[in-house]
Design an enzyme around this catalytic site. Structure first.
Site, PDB file in Angstrom:
ATOM      1  N   LEU A   1     -31.944   9.849 -31.098  1.00  0.00           N
ATOM      2  CA  LEU A   1     -31.325   8.810 -30.250  1.00  0.00           C
ATOM      3  C   LEU A   1     -31.788   8.941 -28.808  1.00  0.00           C
ATOM      4  O   LEU A   1     -32.193  10.022 -28.369  1.00  0.00           O
ATOM      5  CB  LEU A   1     -29.796   8.864 -30.328  1.00  0.00           C
ATOM      6  CG  LEU A   1     -29.008  10.063 -29.801  1.00  0.00           C
ATOM      7  CD1 LEU A   1     -28.959  10.125 -28.298  1.00  0.00           C
ATOM      8  CD2 LEU A   1     -27.585  10.012 -30.338  1.00  0.00           C
TER       9      LEU A   1
ATOM     10  N   CYS B   1     -34.815  16.078 -22.624  1.00  0.00           N
ATOM     11  CA  CYS B   1     -35.595  16.312 -23.852  1.00  0.00           C
ATOM     12  C   CYS B   1     -37.086  16.523 -23.630  1.00  0.00           C
ATOM     13  O   CYS B   1     -37.607  17.600 -23.921  1.00  0.00           O
ATOM     14  CB  CYS B   1     -35.368  15.171 -24.821  1.00  0.00           C
ATOM     15  SG  CYS B   1     -33.696  15.189 -25.484  1.00  0.00           S
TER      16      CYS B   1
ATOM     17  N   LYS C   1     -13.588  18.882 -21.436  1.00  0.00           N
ATOM     18  CA  LYS C   1     -14.149  17.765 -22.219  1.00  0.00           C
ATOM     19  C   LYS C   1     -13.217  17.400 -23.361  1.00  0.00           C
ATOM     20  O   LYS C   1     -12.951  16.215 -23.598  1.00  0.00           O
ATOM     21  CB  LYS C   1     -15.498  18.203 -22.827  1.00  0.00           C
ATOM     22  CG  LYS C   1     -16.702  17.690 -22.095  1.00  0.00           C
ATOM     23  CD  LYS C   1     -17.967  17.982 -22.883  1.00  0.00           C
ATOM     24  CE  LYS C   1     -19.158  17.746 -21.986  1.00  0.00           C
ATOM     25  NZ  LYS C   1     -20.419  18.096 -22.605  1.00  0.00           N
TER      26      LYS C   1
HETATM   27  N1  LIG Z   1     -29.675  14.105 -25.087  1.00  0.00           N
HETATM   28  C1  LIG Z   1     -30.528  13.493 -25.873  1.00  0.00           C
HETATM   29  O1  LIG Z   1     -30.948  12.371 -25.629  1.00  0.00           O
HETATM   30  C2  LIG Z   1     -31.025  14.171 -27.127  1.00  0.00           C
HETATM   31  C3  LIG Z   1     -31.742  13.416 -28.063  1.00  0.00           C
HETATM   32  C4  LIG Z   1     -32.182  14.045 -29.228  1.00  0.00           C
HETATM   33  C5  LIG Z   1     -31.936  15.393 -29.424  1.00  0.00           C
HETATM   34  N2  LIG Z   1     -31.264  16.116 -28.487  1.00  0.00           N
HETATM   35  C6  LIG Z   1     -30.997  17.528 -28.755  1.00  0.00           C
HETATM   36  O2  LIG Z   1     -29.640  17.638 -29.175  1.00  0.00           O
HETATM   37  C7  LIG Z   1     -29.065  18.847 -28.690  1.00  0.00           C
HETATM   38  C8  LIG Z   1     -27.844  18.533 -27.846  1.00  0.00           C
HETATM   39  O3  LIG Z   1     -28.256  17.802 -26.718  1.00  0.00           O
HETATM   40  P1  LIG Z   1     -27.221  17.102 -25.731  1.00  0.00           P
HETATM   41  O4  LIG Z   1     -28.012  16.335 -24.757  1.00  0.00           O
HETATM   42  O5  LIG Z   1     -26.187  16.434 -26.550  1.00  0.00           O
HETATM   43  O6  LIG Z   1     -26.594  18.382 -25.028  1.00  0.00           O
HETATM   44  P2  LIG Z   1     -25.388  18.427 -24.000  1.00  0.00           P
HETATM   45  O7  LIG Z   1     -25.711  19.509 -23.050  1.00  0.00           O
HETATM   46  O8  LIG Z   1     -25.069  17.063 -23.505  1.00  0.00           O
HETATM   47  O9  LIG Z   1     -24.151  18.885 -24.907  1.00  0.00           O
HETATM   48  C9  LIG Z   1     -24.073  20.107 -25.544  1.00  0.00           C
HETATM   49  C10 LIG Z   1     -22.590  20.406 -25.802  1.00  0.00           C
HETATM   50  O10 LIG Z   1     -22.487  21.579 -26.598  1.00  0.00           O
HETATM   51  C11 LIG Z   1     -21.354  22.310 -26.142  1.00  0.00           C
HETATM   52  N3  LIG Z   1     -21.425  23.682 -26.652  1.00  0.00           N
HETATM   53  C12 LIG Z   1     -22.160  24.722 -26.184  1.00  0.00           C
HETATM   54  N4  LIG Z   1     -21.945  25.810 -26.944  1.00  0.00           N
HETATM   55  C13 LIG Z   1     -21.080  25.445 -27.924  1.00  0.00           C
HETATM   56  C14 LIG Z   1     -20.511  26.128 -29.047  1.00  0.00           C
HETATM   57  N5  LIG Z   1     -20.795  27.394 -29.308  1.00  0.00           N
HETATM   58  N6  LIG Z   1     -19.676  25.444 -29.830  1.00  0.00           N
HETATM   59  C15 LIG Z   1     -19.390  24.139 -29.598  1.00  0.00           C
HETATM   60  N7  LIG Z   1     -19.904  23.447 -28.554  1.00  0.00           N
HETATM   61  C16 LIG Z   1     -20.740  24.090 -27.736  1.00  0.00           C
HETATM   62  C17 LIG Z   1     -21.410  22.158 -24.645  1.00  0.00           C
HETATM   63  O11 LIG Z   1     -20.178  22.480 -24.037  1.00  0.00           O
HETATM   64  C18 LIG Z   1     -21.807  20.688 -24.509  1.00  0.00           C
HETATM   65  O12 LIG Z   1     -20.664  19.854 -24.459  1.00  0.00           O
HETATM   66  C19 LIG Z   1     -30.182  19.553 -27.929  1.00  0.00           C
HETATM   67  O13 LIG Z   1     -30.832  20.439 -28.793  1.00  0.00           O
HETATM   68  C20 LIG Z   1     -31.111  18.425 -27.545  1.00  0.00           C
HETATM   69  O14 LIG Z   1     -32.429  18.856 -27.359  1.00  0.00           O
HETATM   70  C21 LIG Z   1     -30.795  15.525 -27.353  1.00  0.00           C
END
Ligand SMILES: NC(=O)c1ccc[n+]([C@@H]2O[C@H](COP(=O)([O-])OP(=O)(O)OC[C@H]3O[C@@H](n4cnc5c(N)ncnc54)[C@H](O)[C@@H]3O)[C@@H](O)[C@H]2O)c1
Length: 446
Positions: free
Chosen positions: A153, A260, A35
């Site tokens: 979002l 989510c 990535k």
């Molecule tokens: N996707 C949504 O629409 C949304 C909306 C609101 C809140 N959230 C919340 O936000 C958070 C992230 O969601 P997402 O959909 O972006 O997740 P995602 O799975 O798309 O991305 C998570 C990223 O974190 C990285 N990662 C994992 N461990 C790591 C570490 N130790 N250091 C750095 N990077 C690391 C992964 O490689 C991945 O790229 C979750 O808690 C989710 O519930 C998501």
């Protein structure tokens, strides 16, 4: 002022890019080297409208950078947002392993005072625990504060939602840290709600649970429509015109999915269990949704009996349009059942076919467009309301399919149009059209 983002997924990447767009210097770190390589070259690994252009622009102007080195990402940061995934554990609770790892890395390498902002969705009490953990890791001469800043979002409109957020929630037990994070958001000019940490954590879960409740509620009403002969579109419209109810999230369908709602409702349920509180509505919402996800398949079974050997096209794979995310998508569950049933399956999705191929491999045929997916099919299932599907010429179903039988989980088409196009058309909470079989006692009787 240096901002760092841990995690470049749907939330972290959008946040990082938008903060750079707002004028800040931003460094994004992820443990996924592929990535980071792609992002450093201006290639966006996820589908999010407008994101790649904004990414490129801010790479070029030097405000945005990506690194795979957690030391580099942490050491000079003033503000570190953590936006790593918090997926579901087997028992439904939130898995905080990624968060704990990120905090370990940050604590190890911080070299000056910093505010750690937890954007990941986490159970009540997590921010406080992370604060205590950091106190045990960082040297005594460094002051570290923890602020909760849950994200709201929506995938598919992440940038728009960031620049036009209904509210920005900032939960801090330390007023100065809370104010500093509020100041960071000033360029966005959006309403800010400052609360204590625990309330901020709960606002996120309660909001998602409420929206999920609206969806399960209208799906229950849709099921009742099928039994009573009412039309869910009219019922939902009539309800939504009442400003106390509001028209959003009143679209009946095949149930909610995505990364989510399913996990957050289950994590909240687990949290209530931990506090020995019986949150009855929440349990029903989850149960109704898992039943709703089966509805389309069950209706096809009702009409056809066995689906073995049938040529089936699934239109839409992503959990909603304008994203490539298939986590907990209703299509995934439907396809798994169709595979079990030994149907011959082709699929089409404008953005999510790659992710589906990672999951299902050669068990599916991945079509380039709707025409190719439905050609020669006995049955079409519509699962995601992409414009390519909602605006499809209905006459082409009759032209290309062996028999035009459509099970629509998103109520994409007008019943009169489906009828005049000669489709056998079964949708959600509306009368079935052109169902010519003997289904006297069925809700599909039309
Ligand atoms: N996707 C949504 O629409 C949304 C909306 C609101 C809140 N959230 C919340 O936000 C958070 C992230 O969601 P997402 O959909 O972006 O997740 P995602 O799975 O798309 O991305 C998570 C990223 O974190 C990285 N990662 C994992 N461990 C790591 C570490 N130790 N250091 C750095 N990077 C690391 C992964 O490689 C991945 O790229 C979750 O808690 C989710 O519930 C998501």
């Amino acid at each position: 002022m240096e901002i760092t983002i841990f995690g470049t997924g749907y939330v972290g990447l959008v946040t990082g890019v938008c903060f750079a767009e707002a004028g800040y210097n931003v460094t994004c770190f992820d443990i996924d080297e592929r990535k980071i390589t792609a992002l450093s070259q201006g290639r966006c690994p996820i589908y999010e409208p407008g994101l790649e252009e904004m990414l490129k622009r801010n790479l070029e102007n030097g405000r945005l950078q990506f690194t795979y080195d957690s030391r580099l990402a942490s050491k000079n940061a003033d503000y570190i947002f953590i936006a790593v995934g918090t997926p579901e554990n087997e028992d439904g609770s939130a898995n905080l392993e990624f968060l704990e790892d990120a905090v370990d890395q940050i604590g190890k390498y911080l070299s000056r005072d910093a505010v750690i902002i937890i954007k990941s969705t986490v159970p009540v009490g997590t921010n406080q625990r992370i604060y205590q953990k950091l106190q045990g890791i960082v040297p005594d001469n460094i002051q570290v504060k923890v602020v909760s800043n849950p994200e709201f979002l929506r995938e598919g409109s992440g940038i728009l939602d960031t620049f036009h957020a209904d509210r920005i929630v900032i939960g801090a037990d330390d007023n100065e840290a809370g104010r500093a994070v509020a100041d960071l958001y000033k360029p966005f000019g959006r309403p800010i709600l400052q609360t204590d940490v625990r309330s901020a954590e709960l606002i996120k879960y309660a909001s998602n649970a409420f929206l999920a409740t609206k969806i399960s509620f209208i799906n229950e009403v849709a099921n009742l429509c099928e039994h009573t002969g009412a039309n869910i579109e009219d019922v939902a419209k009539g309800m939504g015109m009442d400003v106390r109810i509001g028209s959003q999230f009143l679209r009946a369908g095949i149930g909610y999915g995505g990364s989510c709602f399913p996990k957050d409702t289950k994590a909240l349920e687990k949290l209530t269990e931990d506090y020995e509180y019986d949150f009855k509505i929440l349990r029903s919402v989850i149960e109704v949704n898992s039943r709703q996800k089966q509805q389309l398949f069950e209706k096809a079974r009702e009409l056809f009996g066995n689906l073995q050997g049938k040529r089936v096209a699934v239109l839409g794979l992503a959990f909603k349009p304008h994203t490539d995310d298939i986590r907990e998508a209703p299509a995934v569950e439907l396809i798994a059942r169709l595979i079990e049933e030994q149907a011959d399956i082709s699929v089409y999705d404008p953005a999510a076919s790659g992710n589906a191929a990672d999951l299902f491999g050669s068990r599916l045929y991945y079509a380039e467009n709707v025409d190719a997916a439905i050609k020669g099919a006995d049955i079409v299932f519509i699962v995601t309301e992409w414009p390519q599907i909602t605006q499809y010429d209905l006459e082409r179903f009759s032209l290309l399919m062996r028999e035009p039988v459509i099970f629509d989980g998103r109520n994409c088409y007008d019943l009169a149009n489906a009828e005049s196009a000669g489709l056998t058309y079964v949708s959600v909470g509306r009368k079935a059209v052109n169902v010519n079989r003997n289904l006297e006692n069925s809700r599909l009787r039309g």
